[in-house]
Design an enzyme around this catalytic site. Structure first.
Site, PDB file in Angstrom:
ATOM      1  N   HIS A   1       0.831  -1.208   0.000  1.00  0.00           N
ATOM      2  CA  HIS A   1       0.000   0.000   0.000  1.00  0.00           C
ATOM      3  C   HIS A   1       0.867   1.259   0.000  1.00  0.00           C
ATOM      4  O   HIS A   1       0.579   2.230  -0.706  1.00  0.00           O
ATOM      5  CB  HIS A   1      -0.916   0.018   1.227  1.00  0.00           C
ATOM      6  CG  HIS A   1      -2.152  -0.806   1.088  1.00  0.00           C
ATOM      7  ND1 HIS A   1      -2.148  -2.182   1.182  1.00  0.00           N
ATOM      8  CD2 HIS A   1      -3.445  -0.450   0.850  1.00  0.00           C
ATOM      9  CE1 HIS A   1      -3.380  -2.631   1.021  1.00  0.00           C
ATOM     10  NE2 HIS A   1      -4.191  -1.603   0.816  1.00  0.00           N
TER      11      HIS A   1
ATOM     12  N   ARG B   1      -0.977   2.674   7.323  1.00  0.00           N
ATOM     13  CA  ARG B   1      -0.790   1.228   7.436  1.00  0.00           C
ATOM     14  C   ARG B   1      -0.286   0.841   8.819  1.00  0.00           C
ATOM     15  O   ARG B   1      -0.582  -0.255   9.314  1.00  0.00           O
ATOM     16  CB  ARG B   1       0.183   0.740   6.355  1.00  0.00           C
ATOM     17  CG  ARG B   1      -0.258   1.013   4.947  1.00  0.00           C
ATOM     18  CD  ARG B   1      -1.672   0.517   4.697  1.00  0.00           C
ATOM     19  NE  ARG B   1      -1.717  -0.944   4.592  1.00  0.00           N
ATOM     20  CZ  ARG B   1      -2.842  -1.654   4.646  1.00  0.00           C
ATOM     21  NH1 ARG B   1      -4.003  -1.065   4.841  1.00  0.00           N
ATOM     22  NH2 ARG B   1      -2.810  -2.971   4.510  1.00  0.00           N
TER      23      ARG B   1
ATOM     24  N   HIS C   1       1.082  -2.957   9.245  1.00  0.00           N
ATOM     25  CA  HIS C   1       2.507  -2.891   8.934  1.00  0.00           C
ATOM     26  C   HIS C   1       3.316  -2.281  10.062  1.00  0.00           C
ATOM     27  O   HIS C   1       2.833  -1.448  10.827  1.00  0.00           O
ATOM     28  CB  HIS C   1       2.739  -2.063   7.663  1.00  0.00           C
ATOM     29  CG  HIS C   1       2.446  -2.814   6.407  1.00  0.00           C
ATOM     30  ND1 HIS C   1       3.278  -3.790   5.904  1.00  0.00           N
ATOM     31  CD2 HIS C   1       1.401  -2.745   5.554  1.00  0.00           C
ATOM     32  CE1 HIS C   1       2.755  -4.281   4.789  1.00  0.00           C
ATOM     33  NE2 HIS C   1       1.613  -3.676   4.569  1.00  0.00           N
TER      34      HIS C   1
ATOM     35  N   ASP D   1       8.605  -1.363   7.652  1.00  0.00           N
ATOM     36  CA  ASP D   1       8.013  -1.780   6.369  1.00  0.00           C
ATOM     37  C   ASP D   1       7.700  -0.547   5.524  1.00  0.00           C
ATOM     38  O   ASP D   1       7.986  -0.490   4.324  1.00  0.00           O
ATOM     39  CB  ASP D   1       6.686  -2.530   6.583  1.00  0.00           C
ATOM     40  CG  ASP D   1       6.826  -3.802   7.385  1.00  0.00           C
ATOM     41  OD1 ASP D   1       7.941  -4.348   7.461  1.00  0.00           O
ATOM     42  OD2 ASP D   1       5.799  -4.257   7.933  1.00  0.00           O
TER      43      ASP D   1
END
Length: 246
Positions: free
Chosen positions: A165, A198, A204, A208
């Site tokens: 994403h 995220r 996440h 990340d």
């Protein structure tokens, strides 16, 4: 005879389905500007994700709890939920606001074309490291709910590092800045927040997301060696200038 006929029909149906799948895969590949071997190999040049017990992993855990605190702000939580979309058309709808113009296949075909092809290409660069590291996602590690329960099962067995994403969100911000530089600050603000969403949503780790921004930037630079991309981007800029005048 009847059994043989049924078997033949089943085989025919299976072949038809396989052919359809192959055509869909080919269509998806044809949309990309670069192949999997041409995009930057993050496994080679990006560090591996932090190991549990390391100081970097402690920072990731701290950010996970920071993300949970952000959920107490209902507006920020809703924003993180909205930004959990992954289809280019749904992302384009949200990026249209800072871009200052509706981005869609109908209203801005040239802009949408380069945005779609380039975003999918940038996302391709995350595939190899995801498969290589297969990092456990934070909500799986802590066995806690996320802000988007409907996505949990599908993403449970998909690697957390890097964030697909975030790669798409940061990549889209860079692409749109090239078309409309005047909107760069607002576009980068949304692109940055897209990644932080995220962490807030629980899908996440911060590392990340950080790695994803570097990977998106590297792939974005690599795109500028591709003639098809340069032609499509030039057409998108011409379309933008024309629409701004009108």
């Amino acid at each position: 005879m009847i059994k043989e006929l049924r078997l033949a029909m089943m085989v025919g149906l299976m072949m038809s389905c396989l052919t359809g799948m192959a055509q869909q895969i080919k269509a998806a590949v044809d949309e990309l500007y670069l192949t999997a071997d041409e995009v930057p190999n993050a496994v080679y040049w990006l560090p591996a994700p932090p190991e549990p017990g390391s100081t970097q992993f402690v920072a990731d855990i701290n950010q996970y709890y920071w993300g949970k605190e952000q959920r107490l702000d209902s507006a920020r939580a809703q924003k993180a939920i909205r930004e959990a979309v992954y289809q280019v058309k749904d992302m384009a709808e949200q990026f249209s606001v800072p871009f200052g113009m509706e981005i869609s296949e109908k209203k801005t075909p040239a802009i949408y074309k380069v945005l779609n092809r380039a975003t999918l290409t940038i996302r391709l660069s995350a595939t190899k490291p995801k498969v290589t590291y297969m990092r456990l996602r934070p909500y799986v590690r802590f066995n806690e709910p996320t802000l988007v329960p409907a996505d949990e099962e599908a993403l449970r067995t998909e690697g957390s590092y890097p964030s697909g994403h975030t790669v798409r969100g940061w990549g889209m911000a860079m692409l749109l800045c090239e078309i409309n530089p005047a909107a760069q600050d607002e576009l980068y603000k949304l692109g940055y927040e897209w990644g932080q969403s995220r962490v807030i949503a629980g899908f996440h780790w911060q590392s990340d997301v950080d790695a994803s921004r570097m990977l998106a930037a590297a792939t974005y630079a690599r795109l500028h060696t591709c003639d098809d991309f340069l032609e499509d981007m030039a057409a998108a800029r011409r379309e933008f200038k024309k629409l701004k005048k009108d």
